[in-house]
Design a protein around this motif. Sequence first.
Motif, PDB file in Angstrom:
ATOM      1  N   ALA A 295       0.826  -1.206   0.000  1.00  0.00           N
ATOM      2  CA  ALA A 295       0.000   0.000   0.000  1.00  0.00           C
ATOM      3  C   ALA A 295       0.863   1.260   0.000  1.00  0.00           C
ATOM      4  N   GLY A 296       2.029   1.190   0.645  1.00  0.00           N
ATOM      5  CA  GLY A 296       2.915   2.334   0.720  1.00  0.00           C
ATOM      6  C   GLY A 296       3.880   2.462  -0.440  1.00  0.00           C
ATOM      7  N   GLY A 297       3.774   1.559  -1.439  1.00  0.00           N
ATOM      8  CA  GLY A 297       4.635   1.652  -2.604  1.00  0.00           C
ATOM      9  C   GLY A 297       6.016   1.081  -2.423  1.00  0.00           C
ATOM     10  N   ARG A 298       6.283   0.385  -1.280  1.00  0.00           N
ATOM     11  CA  ARG A 298       7.610  -0.195  -1.055  1.00  0.00           C
ATOM     12  C   ARG A 298       7.748  -1.574  -1.695  1.00  0.00           C
ATOM     13  N   LEU A 299       6.633  -2.252  -1.900  1.00  0.00           N
ATOM     14  CA  LEU A 299       6.591  -3.513  -2.622  1.00  0.00           C
ATOM     15  C   LEU A 299       5.542  -3.402  -3.727  1.00  0.00           C
ATOM     16  N   ASP A 300       5.686  -4.241  -4.751  1.00  0.00           N
ATOM     17  CA  ASP A 300       4.704  -4.262  -5.832  1.00  0.00           C
ATOM     18  C   ASP A 300       3.635  -5.334  -5.616  1.00  0.00           C
ATOM     19  N   PHE A 301       4.055  -6.483  -5.111  1.00  0.00           N
ATOM     20  CA  PHE A 301       3.133  -7.605  -4.931  1.00  0.00           C
ATOM     21  C   PHE A 301       3.404  -8.298  -3.596  1.00  0.00           C
ATOM     22  N   ALA A 302       2.353  -8.877  -3.029  1.00  0.00           N
ATOM     23  CA  ALA A 302       2.474  -9.689  -1.820  1.00  0.00           C
ATOM     24  C   ALA A 302       1.936 -11.077  -2.113  1.00  0.00           C
ATOM     25  N   LEU A 303       2.697 -12.078  -1.741  1.00  0.00           N
ATOM     26  CA  LEU A 303       2.259 -13.474  -1.825  1.00  0.00           C
ATOM     27  C   LEU A 303       2.043 -13.966  -0.407  1.00  0.00           C
ATOM     28  N   THR A 304       0.811 -14.250  -0.092  1.00  0.00           N
ATOM     29  CA  THR A 304       0.505 -14.709   1.256  1.00  0.00           C
ATOM     30  C   THR A 304      -0.637 -15.706   1.166  1.00  0.00           C
ATOM     31  N   GLY A 305      -1.099 -16.156   2.304  1.00  0.00           N
ATOM     32  CA  GLY A 305      -2.185 -17.133   2.306  1.00  0.00           C
ATOM     33  C   GLY A 305      -3.113 -16.920   3.467  1.00  0.00           C
ATOM     34  N   VAL A 306      -4.286 -17.497   3.364  1.00  0.00           N
ATOM     35  CA  VAL A 306      -5.262 -17.448   4.444  1.00  0.00           C
ATOM     36  C   VAL A 306      -5.858 -18.830   4.611  1.00  0.00           C
ATOM     37  N   CYS A 307      -6.312 -19.097   5.810  1.00  0.00           N
ATOM     38  CA  CYS A 307      -6.866 -20.408   6.121  1.00  0.00           C
ATOM     39  C   CYS A 307      -8.369 -20.404   5.901  1.00  0.00           C
ATOM     40  N   GLY A 308      -8.875 -21.456   5.286  1.00  0.00           N
ATOM     41  CA  GLY A 308     -10.317 -21.601   5.096  1.00  0.00           C
ATOM     42  C   GLY A 308     -10.899 -20.483   4.261  1.00  0.00           C
ATOM     43  N   ASP A 309     -11.995 -19.916   4.756  1.00  0.00           N
ATOM     44  CA  ASP A 309     -12.675 -18.835   4.043  1.00  0.00           C
ATOM     45  C   ASP A 309     -12.282 -17.457   4.562  1.00  0.00           C
ATOM     46  N   ALA A 310     -11.226 -17.382   5.350  1.00  0.00           N
ATOM     47  CA  ALA A 310     -10.779 -16.091   5.859  1.00  0.00           C
ATOM     48  C   ALA A 310     -10.329 -15.196   4.711  1.00  0.00           C
ATOM     49  N   THR A 311     -10.292 -13.911   4.956  1.00  0.00           N
ATOM     50  CA  THR A 311      -9.847 -12.955   3.944  1.00  0.00           C
ATOM     51  C   THR A 311      -8.766 -12.067   4.542  1.00  0.00           C
ATOM     52  N   PRO A 312      -7.865 -11.563   3.710  1.00  0.00           N
ATOM     53  CA  PRO A 312      -6.869 -10.617   4.229  1.00  0.00           C
ATOM     54  C   PRO A 312      -7.554  -9.349   4.723  1.00  0.00           C
ATOM     55  N   SER A 313      -6.850  -8.599   5.532  1.00  0.00           N
ATOM     56  CA  SER A 313      -7.384  -7.343   6.028  1.00  0.00           C
ATOM     57  C   SER A 313      -7.698  -6.401   4.873  1.00  0.00           C
ATOM     58  N   ALA A 314      -8.878  -5.771   4.939  1.00  0.00           N
ATOM     59  CA  ALA A 314      -9.269  -4.800   3.909  1.00  0.00           C
ATOM     60  C   ALA A 314      -8.715  -3.414   4.205  1.00  0.00           C
ATOM     61  N   GLU A 315      -7.994  -3.267   5.315  1.00  0.00           N
ATOM     62  CA  GLU A 315      -7.527  -1.956   5.757  1.00  0.00           C
ATOM     63  C   GLU A 315      -6.627  -1.284   4.731  1.00  0.00           C
TER      64      GLU A 315
ATOM     65  N   LEU B  69      -8.903 -28.592   7.020  1.00  0.00           N
ATOM     66  CA  LEU B  69      -8.242 -27.297   6.886  1.00  0.00           C
ATOM     67  C   LEU B  69      -7.847 -27.075   5.427  1.00  0.00           C
ATOM     68  N   ARG B  70      -8.100 -25.866   4.947  1.00  0.00           N
ATOM     69  CA  ARG B  70      -7.720 -25.491   3.581  1.00  0.00           C
ATOM     70  C   ARG B  70      -6.838 -24.253   3.628  1.00  0.00           C
ATOM     71  N   TRP B  71      -5.898 -24.174   2.692  1.00  0.00           N
ATOM     72  CA  TRP B  71      -4.993 -23.025   2.601  1.00  0.00           C
ATOM     73  C   TRP B  71      -5.146 -22.388   1.230  1.00  0.00           C
ATOM     74  N   ARG B  72      -5.471 -21.102   1.217  1.00  0.00           N
ATOM     75  CA  ARG B  72      -5.658 -20.375  -0.043  1.00  0.00           C
ATOM     76  C   ARG B  72      -4.478 -19.446  -0.262  1.00  0.00           C
ATOM     77  N   LEU B  73      -3.721 -19.695  -1.313  1.00  0.00           N
ATOM     78  CA  LEU B  73      -2.566 -18.884  -1.665  1.00  0.00           C
ATOM     79  C   LEU B  73      -3.045 -17.691  -2.495  1.00  0.00           C
ATOM     80  N   LEU B  74      -2.673 -16.471  -2.075  1.00  0.00           N
ATOM     81  CA  LEU B  74      -3.181 -15.247  -2.684  1.00  0.00           C
ATOM     82  C   LEU B  74      -2.045 -14.370  -3.190  1.00  0.00           C
ATOM     83  N   LEU B  75      -2.351 -13.625  -4.253  1.00  0.00           N
ATOM     84  CA  LEU B  75      -1.456 -12.589  -4.768  1.00  0.00           C
ATOM     85  C   LEU B  75      -2.169 -11.250  -4.608  1.00  0.00           C
ATOM     86  N   GLY B  76      -1.496 -10.275  -4.009  1.00  0.00           N
ATOM     87  CA  GLY B  76      -2.114  -8.975  -3.770  1.00  0.00           C
ATOM     88  C   GLY B  76      -1.294  -7.843  -4.357  1.00  0.00           C
TER      89      GLY B  76
END
Length: 331
Positions: free
Chosen positions: A139-159, A266-273
Amino acid sequence: MNLELRHLRMVCAIAETGSVTKAASTLGLAQPALTAQLQRIERTLGGPLFERDRRGARPTALGELVLARARVLLPAMKGLQDEAARLAGADDTLGRYRFGGVNSPILGRLVHRLAAEQPQAQLSTYASWSADELAALVAGGRLDFALTGVCGDATPSAEFGLCWREVAVDPVLVLLPASHPMADRDEVGLAELRREQWVTAPGDGCFGDCFAAACARAGFTPRKVYETDVRGCVDLVDAGEAVALCQATFRPVDGLVTRRLSGTPLRWRLLLGWHPDSPAAGVAEPVLETAVAAYTDSLAPHPDYLAWLPRHPEFGARPPTARPASGVRTA
Protein backbone atom coordinates in the motif's frame (compact mmCIF):
# COMPACT_ATOMS: atom_id res chain seq x y z
CA MET A 1 15.08 24.85 16.49
CA ASN A 2 12.58 24.23 13.70
CA LEU A 3 9.75 21.83 14.48
CA GLU A 4 9.87 18.65 12.35
CA LEU A 5 7.56 15.70 11.77
CA ARG A 6 9.80 13.47 13.89
CA HIS A 7 9.17 15.83 16.81
CA LEU A 8 5.43 15.42 16.37
CA ARG A 9 5.85 11.64 16.34
CA MET A 10 7.69 11.86 19.64
CA VAL A 11 4.93 13.96 21.20
CA CYS A 12 2.29 11.50 19.97
CA ALA A 13 4.27 8.53 21.30
CA ILE A 14 4.48 10.10 24.76
CA ALA A 15 0.74 10.83 24.74
CA GLU A 16 -0.17 7.32 23.52
CA THR A 17 2.02 5.49 26.04
CA GLY A 18 1.47 7.95 28.89
CA SER A 19 5.14 7.81 29.76
CA VAL A 20 8.39 9.24 28.45
CA THR A 21 10.16 6.01 29.38
CA LYS A 22 7.67 3.82 27.49
CA ALA A 23 7.68 6.20 24.52
CA ALA A 24 11.48 6.06 24.39
CA SER A 25 11.32 2.25 24.25
CA THR A 26 8.69 2.38 21.49
CA LEU A 27 10.76 4.84 19.45
CA GLY A 28 14.04 3.00 20.03
CA LEU A 29 15.61 5.92 21.89
CA ALA A 30 17.34 6.23 25.23
CA GLN A 31 15.05 7.82 27.84
CA PRO A 32 17.44 10.73 28.60
CA ALA A 33 17.69 11.51 24.88
CA LEU A 34 13.91 11.67 24.51
CA THR A 35 13.60 13.82 27.64
CA ALA A 36 16.17 16.27 26.27
CA GLN A 37 14.40 16.35 22.90
CA LEU A 38 11.05 16.98 24.57
CA GLN A 39 12.55 19.92 26.46
CA ARG A 40 13.82 21.41 23.19
CA ILE A 41 10.38 20.95 21.60
CA GLU A 42 8.71 22.65 24.55
CA ARG A 43 11.13 25.60 24.37
CA THR A 44 10.37 25.95 20.66
CA LEU A 45 6.60 25.93 21.27
CA GLY A 46 6.78 28.22 24.27
CA GLY A 47 5.53 26.01 27.10
CA PRO A 48 5.23 22.52 28.62
CA LEU A 49 3.32 19.90 26.60
CA PHE A 50 2.92 17.40 29.44
CA GLU A 51 2.39 17.33 33.16
CA ARG A 52 4.68 14.62 34.49
CA ASP A 53 4.49 12.87 37.86
CA ARG A 54 4.65 9.34 39.25
CA ARG A 55 1.43 8.45 37.44
CA GLY A 56 2.92 9.28 34.05
CA ALA A 57 2.68 12.07 31.48
CA ARG A 58 -0.60 13.86 30.73
CA PRO A 59 -1.00 16.53 28.01
CA THR A 60 -1.39 20.16 29.04
CA ALA A 61 -3.75 22.46 27.14
CA LEU A 62 -0.85 23.35 24.83
CA GLY A 63 -0.06 19.67 24.49
CA GLU A 64 -3.65 18.90 23.46
CA LEU A 65 -3.43 21.57 20.76
CA VAL A 66 -0.18 20.15 19.40
CA LEU A 67 -1.56 16.60 19.49
CA ALA A 68 -4.71 17.63 17.62
CA ARG A 69 -2.63 19.16 14.82
CA ALA A 70 -0.14 16.28 14.79
CA ARG A 71 -2.91 13.69 14.40
CA VAL A 72 -3.97 15.45 11.21
CA LEU A 73 -0.53 16.21 9.80
CA LEU A 74 1.16 12.83 10.35
CA PRO A 75 -1.41 10.69 8.47
CA ALA A 76 -1.56 13.31 5.71
CA MET A 77 2.21 13.21 5.29
CA LYS A 78 2.19 9.40 5.35
CA GLY A 79 -0.42 9.44 2.58
CA LEU A 80 1.70 11.86 0.55
CA GLN A 81 4.77 9.66 0.93
CA ASP A 82 2.84 6.55 -0.10
CA GLU A 83 1.35 8.23 -3.18
CA ALA A 84 4.75 9.63 -4.16
CA ALA A 85 6.40 6.22 -3.79
CA ARG A 86 3.80 4.64 -6.05
CA LEU A 87 4.06 7.42 -8.63
CA ALA A 88 7.86 7.32 -8.58
CA GLY A 89 7.76 3.80 -10.03
CA ALA A 90 5.27 4.63 -12.77
CA ASP A 91 7.91 4.89 -15.49
CA ASP A 92 9.43 1.54 -14.53
CA THR A 93 6.27 -0.55 -14.61
CA LEU A 94 7.68 -3.43 -16.65
CA GLY A 95 11.25 -3.23 -15.44
CA ARG A 96 10.94 -3.87 -11.71
CA TYR A 97 9.13 -6.47 -9.64
CA ARG A 98 9.32 -6.28 -5.85
CA PHE A 99 7.71 -9.28 -4.15
CA GLY A 100 7.00 -9.91 -0.49
CA GLY A 101 6.13 -13.34 0.86
CA VAL A 102 4.99 -15.05 4.06
CA ASN A 103 6.13 -18.69 4.06
CA SER A 104 5.37 -18.70 0.33
CA PRO A 105 5.91 -22.06 -1.38
CA ILE A 106 6.16 -20.55 -4.88
CA LEU A 107 8.12 -17.33 -4.49
CA GLY A 108 11.37 -18.83 -5.78
CA ARG A 109 9.72 -20.42 -8.80
CA LEU A 110 7.81 -17.22 -9.58
CA VAL A 111 11.01 -15.18 -9.56
CA HIS A 112 12.74 -17.84 -11.68
CA ARG A 113 10.00 -17.72 -14.33
CA LEU A 114 9.95 -13.92 -14.46
CA ALA A 115 13.73 -13.79 -14.72
CA ALA A 116 13.60 -16.19 -17.67
CA GLU A 117 10.78 -14.28 -19.39
CA GLN A 118 12.24 -10.80 -18.73
CA PRO A 119 16.02 -11.04 -18.35
CA GLN A 120 16.38 -7.25 -18.05
CA ALA A 121 13.83 -6.90 -15.25
CA GLN A 122 14.96 -5.99 -11.74
CA LEU A 123 13.62 -8.58 -9.30
CA SER A 124 13.73 -8.38 -5.53
CA THR A 125 12.11 -10.26 -2.66
CA TYR A 126 11.27 -9.49 0.94
CA ALA A 127 10.30 -12.02 3.60
CA SER A 128 8.08 -11.34 6.60
CA TRP A 129 6.13 -13.31 9.17
CA SER A 130 3.30 -10.76 8.93
CA ALA A 131 0.81 -10.56 6.07
CA ASP A 132 -0.29 -7.16 7.37
CA GLU A 133 3.28 -5.88 7.18
CA LEU A 134 3.50 -6.94 3.53
CA ALA A 135 0.12 -5.39 2.75
CA ALA A 136 1.24 -2.12 4.34
CA LEU A 137 4.46 -2.15 2.29
CA VAL A 138 2.48 -2.74 -0.91
CA ALA A 139 0.00 0.00 0.00
CA GLY A 140 2.92 2.33 0.72
CA GLY A 141 4.63 1.65 -2.60
CA ARG A 142 7.61 -0.19 -1.06
CA LEU A 143 6.59 -3.51 -2.62
CA ASP A 144 4.70 -4.26 -5.83
CA PHE A 145 3.13 -7.61 -4.93
CA ALA A 146 2.47 -9.69 -1.82
CA LEU A 147 2.26 -13.47 -1.82
CA THR A 148 0.50 -14.71 1.26
CA GLY A 149 -2.19 -17.13 2.31
CA VAL A 150 -5.26 -17.45 4.44
CA CYS A 151 -6.87 -20.41 6.12
CA GLY A 152 -10.32 -21.60 5.10
CA ASP A 153 -12.68 -18.84 4.04
CA ALA A 154 -10.78 -16.09 5.86
CA THR A 155 -9.85 -12.96 3.94
CA PRO A 156 -6.87 -10.62 4.23
CA SER A 157 -7.38 -7.34 6.03
CA ALA A 158 -9.27 -4.80 3.91
CA GLU A 159 -7.53 -1.96 5.76
CA PHE A 160 -4.85 -1.50 3.09
CA GLY A 161 -7.14 -1.38 0.04
CA LEU A 162 -5.35 -4.10 -1.92
CA CYS A 163 -6.70 -6.29 -4.69
CA TRP A 164 -6.37 -10.00 -3.87
CA ARG A 165 -6.68 -12.95 -6.26
CA GLU A 166 -6.45 -16.66 -5.57
CA VAL A 167 -3.47 -18.50 -7.01
CA ALA A 168 -4.34 -21.92 -5.59
CA VAL A 169 -6.35 -23.71 -2.91
CA ASP A 170 -4.82 -26.71 -1.16
CA PRO A 171 -5.74 -29.00 1.71
CA VAL A 172 -3.50 -28.53 4.73
CA LEU A 173 -1.43 -31.66 5.42
CA VAL A 174 0.35 -33.01 8.48
CA LEU A 175 4.13 -33.46 8.51
CA LEU A 176 5.30 -36.61 10.31
CA PRO A 177 8.63 -38.36 10.86
CA ALA A 178 8.92 -41.41 8.60
CA SER A 179 9.12 -43.56 11.75
CA HIS A 180 5.71 -42.37 13.00
CA PRO A 181 3.13 -45.19 13.44
CA MET A 182 0.77 -43.44 11.00
CA ALA A 183 3.39 -42.59 8.39
CA ASP A 184 2.49 -45.54 6.16
CA ARG A 185 -1.13 -44.37 5.69
CA ASP A 186 -2.50 -42.12 2.94
CA GLU A 187 -4.70 -40.16 5.33
CA VAL A 188 -4.69 -39.48 9.06
CA GLY A 189 -7.67 -38.41 11.15
CA LEU A 190 -7.09 -35.19 13.05
CA ALA A 191 -8.54 -36.78 16.20
CA GLU A 192 -5.89 -39.51 15.96
CA LEU A 193 -3.27 -36.81 16.57
CA ARG A 194 -4.82 -35.65 19.83
CA ARG A 195 -1.82 -36.79 21.89
CA GLU A 196 0.80 -35.18 19.65
CA GLN A 197 2.72 -32.03 20.35
CA TRP A 198 2.73 -29.47 17.54
CA VAL A 199 5.21 -27.04 16.07
CA THR A 200 4.60 -24.06 13.82
CA ALA A 201 6.50 -21.25 12.15
CA PRO A 202 5.40 -17.64 12.76
CA GLY A 203 2.91 -16.41 10.20
CA ASP A 204 1.33 -19.82 9.72
CA GLY A 205 -2.30 -18.74 9.93
CA CYS A 206 -3.79 -22.23 10.27
CA PHE A 207 -2.43 -22.40 13.79
CA GLY A 208 -4.78 -19.61 14.78
CA ASP A 209 -8.52 -19.90 15.00
CA CYS A 210 -8.90 -22.41 12.15
CA PHE A 211 -6.75 -25.10 13.73
CA ALA A 212 -8.24 -24.65 17.19
CA ALA A 213 -11.75 -24.86 15.73
CA ALA A 214 -10.91 -27.98 13.70
CA CYS A 215 -9.50 -29.68 16.80
CA ALA A 216 -12.60 -28.70 18.79
CA ARG A 217 -14.81 -30.26 16.10
CA ALA A 218 -12.67 -33.39 16.35
CA GLY A 219 -13.28 -33.44 20.10
CA PHE A 220 -9.97 -32.35 21.60
CA THR A 221 -7.76 -29.41 22.49
CA PRO A 222 -4.26 -29.58 20.96
CA ARG A 223 -1.30 -30.03 23.24
CA LYS A 224 1.69 -27.72 23.48
CA VAL A 225 2.58 -25.77 20.35
CA TYR A 226 6.24 -24.94 19.77
CA GLU A 227 7.07 -21.91 17.61
CA THR A 228 10.27 -21.63 15.61
CA ASP A 229 11.47 -20.99 12.06
CA VAL A 230 10.82 -23.47 9.24
CA ARG A 231 14.15 -25.23 9.71
CA GLY A 232 13.45 -25.55 13.43
CA CYS A 233 10.05 -27.08 12.63
CA VAL A 234 11.68 -29.66 10.38
CA ASP A 235 14.25 -30.50 13.06
CA LEU A 236 11.62 -30.95 15.78
CA VAL A 237 9.51 -33.22 13.57
CA ASP A 238 12.58 -35.17 12.49
CA ALA A 239 13.50 -35.67 16.14
CA GLY A 240 10.05 -37.08 16.87
CA GLU A 241 9.34 -34.27 19.32
CA ALA A 242 6.38 -32.81 17.42
CA VAL A 243 4.25 -32.96 14.29
CA ALA A 244 3.41 -29.99 12.09
CA LEU A 245 0.84 -28.68 9.68
CA CYS A 246 2.24 -27.98 6.23
CA GLN A 247 1.19 -26.86 2.80
CA ALA A 248 0.58 -29.50 0.15
CA THR A 249 3.56 -28.22 -1.85
CA PHE A 250 5.98 -28.51 1.10
CA ARG A 251 9.37 -29.49 -0.31
CA PRO A 252 10.13 -33.20 0.36
CA VAL A 253 12.63 -33.76 3.18
CA ASP A 254 14.47 -37.03 3.77
CA GLY A 255 13.12 -38.81 6.83
CA LEU A 256 9.80 -36.93 6.84
CA VAL A 257 6.45 -37.60 5.14
CA THR A 258 3.36 -35.50 4.51
CA ARG A 259 -0.08 -37.04 4.89
CA ARG A 260 -3.55 -35.72 4.13
CA LEU A 261 -5.95 -35.11 7.00
CA SER A 262 -9.14 -37.13 6.61
CA GLY A 263 -12.02 -35.01 5.38
CA THR A 264 -9.66 -32.06 4.64
CA PRO A 265 -10.67 -30.10 7.78
CA LEU A 266 -8.24 -27.30 6.89
CA ARG A 267 -7.72 -25.49 3.58
CA TRP A 268 -4.99 -23.03 2.60
CA ARG A 269 -5.66 -20.37 -0.04
CA LEU A 270 -2.57 -18.88 -1.66
CA LEU A 271 -3.18 -15.25 -2.68
CA LEU A 272 -1.46 -12.59 -4.77
CA GLY A 273 -2.11 -8.97 -3.77
CA TRP A 274 -1.34 -5.56 -5.29
CA HIS A 275 -2.56 -1.98 -4.97
CA PRO A 276 -5.07 -0.94 -7.66
CA ASP A 277 -3.52 2.52 -8.04
CA SER A 278 0.07 1.33 -8.37
CA PRO A 279 2.07 0.64 -11.56
CA ALA A 280 1.93 -3.05 -10.58
CA ALA A 281 -1.80 -3.06 -11.35
CA GLY A 282 -0.97 -2.72 -15.04
CA VAL A 283 0.93 -6.02 -15.06
CA ALA A 284 -1.05 -7.83 -12.37
CA GLU A 285 -2.83 -10.25 -14.71
CA PRO A 286 0.36 -11.57 -16.38
CA VAL A 287 2.07 -11.81 -12.98
CA LEU A 288 -0.95 -13.75 -11.69
CA GLU A 289 -0.67 -16.13 -14.65
CA THR A 290 3.03 -16.59 -13.89
CA ALA A 291 2.22 -17.24 -10.23
CA VAL A 292 -0.27 -19.95 -11.22
CA ALA A 293 2.35 -21.51 -13.50
CA ALA A 294 4.90 -21.36 -10.65
CA TYR A 295 2.42 -23.14 -8.38
CA THR A 296 1.94 -25.82 -11.05
CA ASP A 297 5.73 -26.24 -11.20
CA SER A 298 5.77 -26.78 -7.43
CA LEU A 299 3.53 -29.84 -7.76
CA ALA A 300 6.09 -31.90 -9.71
CA PRO A 301 7.79 -33.39 -6.59
CA HIS A 302 4.38 -34.53 -5.27
CA PRO A 303 3.06 -37.31 -7.55
CA ASP A 304 0.58 -38.59 -4.96
CA TYR A 305 -0.99 -35.15 -4.63
CA LEU A 306 -1.05 -34.73 -8.42
CA ALA A 307 -2.93 -38.04 -8.68
CA TRP A 308 -5.39 -36.92 -5.97
CA LEU A 309 -6.19 -33.52 -7.47
CA PRO A 310 -8.28 -34.66 -10.51
CA ARG A 311 -10.73 -36.32 -8.12
CA HIS A 312 -11.00 -33.12 -6.08
CA PRO A 313 -11.35 -30.23 -8.56
CA GLU A 314 -12.14 -27.77 -5.77
CA PHE A 315 -8.41 -27.86 -4.97
CA GLY A 316 -5.33 -26.95 -6.96
CA ALA A 317 -4.48 -24.01 -9.21
CA ARG A 318 -7.09 -21.32 -9.74
CA PRO A 319 -7.17 -20.16 -13.37
CA PRO A 320 -6.77 -16.38 -13.80
CA THR A 321 -10.47 -16.15 -14.66
CA ALA A 322 -11.45 -17.73 -11.33
CA ARG A 323 -13.41 -15.69 -8.82
CA PRO A 324 -11.45 -13.30 -6.61
CA ALA A 325 -10.80 -13.89 -2.95
CA SER A 326 -14.19 -13.24 -1.38
CA GLY A 327 -14.79 -10.20 0.76
CA VAL A 328 -11.84 -8.15 -0.44
CA ARG A 329 -11.31 -5.52 -3.10
CA THR A 330 -10.59 -6.83 -6.58
CA ALA A 331 -9.06 -5.40 -9.69
